[in-house]
Motif scaffolding. Structure first.
Motif, PDB file in Angstrom:
ATOM      1  N   MET A 101       0.849  -1.176   0.000  1.00  0.00           N
ATOM      2  CA  MET A 101       0.000   0.000   0.000  1.00  0.00           C
ATOM      3  C   MET A 101       0.892   1.236   0.000  1.00  0.00           C
ATOM      4  N   LYS A 102       0.510   2.216  -0.809  1.00  0.00           N
ATOM      5  CA  LYS A 102       1.230   3.484  -0.874  1.00  0.00           C
ATOM      6  C   LYS A 102       0.328   4.575  -0.330  1.00  0.00           C
ATOM      7  N   THR A 103       0.916   5.500   0.413  1.00  0.00           N
ATOM      8  CA  THR A 103       0.161   6.579   1.029  1.00  0.00           C
ATOM      9  C   THR A 103       0.792   7.912   0.676  1.00  0.00           C
ATOM     10  N   CYS A 104      -0.058   8.912   0.461  1.00  0.00           N
ATOM     11  CA  CYS A 104       0.453  10.263   0.263  1.00  0.00           C
ATOM     12  C   CYS A 104      -0.521  11.261   0.867  1.00  0.00           C
ATOM     13  N   VAL A 105       0.014  12.417   1.228  1.00  0.00           N
ATOM     14  CA  VAL A 105      -0.776  13.520   1.766  1.00  0.00           C
ATOM     15  C   VAL A 105      -0.423  14.753   0.950  1.00  0.00           C
ATOM     16  N   VAL A 106      -1.449  15.453   0.467  1.00  0.00           N
ATOM     17  CA  VAL A 106      -1.240  16.653  -0.340  1.00  0.00           C
ATOM     18  C   VAL A 106      -2.161  17.749   0.195  1.00  0.00           C
ATOM     19  N   THR A 107      -1.622  18.957   0.286  1.00  0.00           N
ATOM     20  CA  THR A 107      -2.405  20.110   0.725  1.00  0.00           C
ATOM     21  C   THR A 107      -2.499  21.103  -0.426  1.00  0.00           C
ATOM     22  N   ALA A 108      -3.676  21.662  -0.604  1.00  0.00           N
ATOM     23  CA  ALA A 108      -3.894  22.664  -1.653  1.00  0.00           C
ATOM     24  C   ALA A 108      -4.718  23.806  -1.067  1.00  0.00           C
ATOM     25  N   ASN A 109      -4.539  24.991  -1.600  1.00  0.00           N
ATOM     26  CA  ASN A 109      -5.295  26.164  -1.162  1.00  0.00           C
ATOM     27  C   ASN A 109      -6.054  26.744  -2.344  1.00  0.00           C
ATOM     28  N   TYR A 110      -7.289  27.138  -2.068  1.00  0.00           N
ATOM     29  CA  TYR A 110      -8.150  27.704  -3.105  1.00  0.00           C
ATOM     30  C   TYR A 110      -8.758  29.002  -2.596  1.00  0.00           C
ATOM     31  N   SER A 111      -8.877  29.974  -3.471  1.00  0.00           N
ATOM     32  CA  SER A 111      -9.436  31.267  -3.087  1.00  0.00           C
ATOM     33  C   SER A 111     -10.935  31.307  -3.373  1.00  0.00           C
ATOM     34  N   CYS A 112     -11.655  30.395  -2.690  1.00  0.00           N
ATOM     35  CA  CYS A 112     -13.118  30.378  -2.789  1.00  0.00           C
ATOM     36  C   CYS A 112     -13.682  29.707  -1.541  1.00  0.00           C
ATOM     37  N   ASP A 113     -14.966  29.767  -1.388  1.00  0.00           N
ATOM     38  CA  ASP A 113     -15.681  29.226  -0.240  1.00  0.00           C
ATOM     39  C   ASP A 113     -15.566  27.702  -0.159  1.00  0.00           C
ATOM     40  N   THR A 114     -15.552  27.154   1.055  1.00  0.00           N
ATOM     41  CA  THR A 114     -15.467  25.702   1.243  1.00  0.00           C
ATOM     42  C   THR A 114     -16.657  24.975   0.630  1.00  0.00           C
ATOM     43  N   ASN A 115     -17.834  25.601   0.612  1.00  0.00           N
ATOM     44  CA  ASN A 115     -19.009  24.955   0.015  1.00  0.00           C
ATOM     45  C   ASN A 115     -18.811  24.691  -1.475  1.00  0.00           C
ATOM     46  N   LYS A 116     -18.141  25.609  -2.156  1.00  0.00           N
ATOM     47  CA  LYS A 116     -17.899  25.432  -3.592  1.00  0.00           C
ATOM     48  C   LYS A 116     -16.905  24.293  -3.821  1.00  0.00           C
ATOM     49  N   VAL A 117     -15.846  24.235  -3.023  1.00  0.00           N
ATOM     50  CA  VAL A 117     -14.867  23.148  -3.143  1.00  0.00           C
ATOM     51  C   VAL A 117     -15.553  21.814  -2.859  1.00  0.00           C
ATOM     52  N   TRP A 118     -16.370  21.776  -1.795  1.00  0.00           N
ATOM     53  CA  TRP A 118     -17.124  20.566  -1.434  1.00  0.00           C
ATOM     54  C   TRP A 118     -17.989  20.100  -2.597  1.00  0.00           C
ATOM     55  N   LEU A 119     -18.711  21.029  -3.201  1.00  0.00           N
ATOM     56  CA  LEU A 119     -19.612  20.704  -4.303  1.00  0.00           C
ATOM     57  C   LEU A 119     -18.852  20.052  -5.455  1.00  0.00           C
ATOM     58  N   TYR A 120     -17.726  20.621  -5.830  1.00  0.00           N
ATOM     59  CA  TYR A 120     -16.940  20.051  -6.921  1.00  0.00           C
ATOM     60  C   TYR A 120     -16.362  18.687  -6.549  1.00  0.00           C
ATOM     61  N   LEU A 121     -15.882  18.533  -5.317  1.00  0.00           N
ATOM     62  CA  LEU A 121     -15.328  17.244  -4.896  1.00  0.00           C
ATOM     63  C   LEU A 121     -16.368  16.128  -4.927  1.00  0.00           C
ATOM     64  N   THR A 122     -17.601  16.448  -4.634  1.00  0.00           N
ATOM     65  CA  THR A 122     -18.655  15.428  -4.578  1.00  0.00           C
ATOM     66  C   THR A 122     -19.390  15.253  -5.905  1.00  0.00           C
ATOM     67  N   ARG A 155      -5.396  15.635 -10.126  1.00  0.00           N
ATOM     68  CA  ARG A 155      -6.808  15.917  -9.877  1.00  0.00           C
ATOM     69  C   ARG A 155      -6.999  17.247  -9.156  1.00  0.00           C
ATOM     70  N   LEU A 156      -6.115  17.569  -8.238  1.00  0.00           N
ATOM     71  CA  LEU A 156      -6.222  18.851  -7.545  1.00  0.00           C
ATOM     72  C   LEU A 156      -5.938  20.014  -8.494  1.00  0.00           C
ATOM     73  N   GLU A 157      -5.106  19.799  -9.488  1.00  0.00           N
ATOM     74  CA  GLU A 157      -4.874  20.836 -10.499  1.00  0.00           C
ATOM     75  C   GLU A 157      -6.119  21.005 -11.377  1.00  0.00           C
ATOM     76  N   MET A 158      -6.793  19.890 -11.710  1.00  0.00           N
ATOM     77  CA  MET A 158      -8.066  19.987 -12.438  1.00  0.00           C
ATOM     78  C   MET A 158      -9.067  20.801 -11.622  1.00  0.00           C
ATOM     79  N   LEU A 159      -9.100  20.564 -10.309  1.00  0.00           N
ATOM     80  CA  LEU A 159     -10.017  21.288  -9.426  1.00  0.00           C
ATOM     81  C   LEU A 159      -9.657  22.775  -9.397  1.00  0.00           C
ATOM     82  N   ARG A 160      -8.377  23.067  -9.319  1.00  0.00           N
ATOM     83  CA  ARG A 160      -7.944  24.474  -9.302  1.00  0.00           C
ATOM     84  C   ARG A 160      -8.419  25.208 -10.564  1.00  0.00           C
ATOM     85  N   LYS A 161      -8.268  24.572 -11.718  1.00  0.00           N
ATOM     86  CA  LYS A 161      -8.701  25.168 -12.983  1.00  0.00           C
ATOM     87  C   LYS A 161     -10.212  25.380 -13.005  1.00  0.00           C
TER      88      LYS A 161
END
Length: 126
Positions: free
Chosen positions: A1-22, A116-122
């Motif tokens: 099993m491989k594990t990784c942790v990545v942190t990203a910052n976005y200049s928008c509301d958490t609800n918008k990020v949540w909506l896109y993630l789901t 995937r996080l770069e796709m989300l950023r775009k």
């Protein structure tokens, strides 16, 4: 099993990020997903990928808009994904953990997650 942790910052509301993630097909932000089906209770999903495969997802935790945890399976690849959203107003910090089994010796889960996080950023324009 491989594990990784990545942190990203976005200049928008958490609800918008949540909506896109789901919702991986919202505004076609996930270019690797052609179609997404979700169960009535929202705890199971199937991504139909552009490569012809499918990814089965079972959510183990959905705390809107703070935390998402799920198990997934795509062919011989399976694992867990957790996203923790922090912030408010016009700023969101997203910490993701990806545990993957079955990718092979040379595949790097961190690279897959960062793509995937770069796709989300775009998509968020953030």
């Amino acid at each position: 099993m491989k594990t990784c942790v990545v942190t990203a910052n976005y200049s928008c509301d958490t609800n918008k990020v949540w909506l896109y993630l789901t919702k991986p097909t919202l505004n076609h932000w996930r270019s690797d997903v052609s179609e997404y089906e979700e169960s009535d209770d929202g705890l199971k999903g199937t991504e139909h990928n552009t490569d012809g495969g499918t990814t089965e997802i079972v959510f183990t935790r959905k705390e809107k808009p703070r935390r998402i945890s799920c198990n997934f399976c795509k062919g011989k690849i399976n694992g867990t994904f957790t996203a923790i959203l922090m912030g408010g107003g016009d700023s969101t910090s997203l910490e993701c953990t990806l545990d993957v089994d079955g990718l092979g010796f040379f595949t790097k889960p961190q690279k897959l997650l960062e793509e995937r996080l770069e796709m989300l950023r775009k998509a968020l324009g953030a």
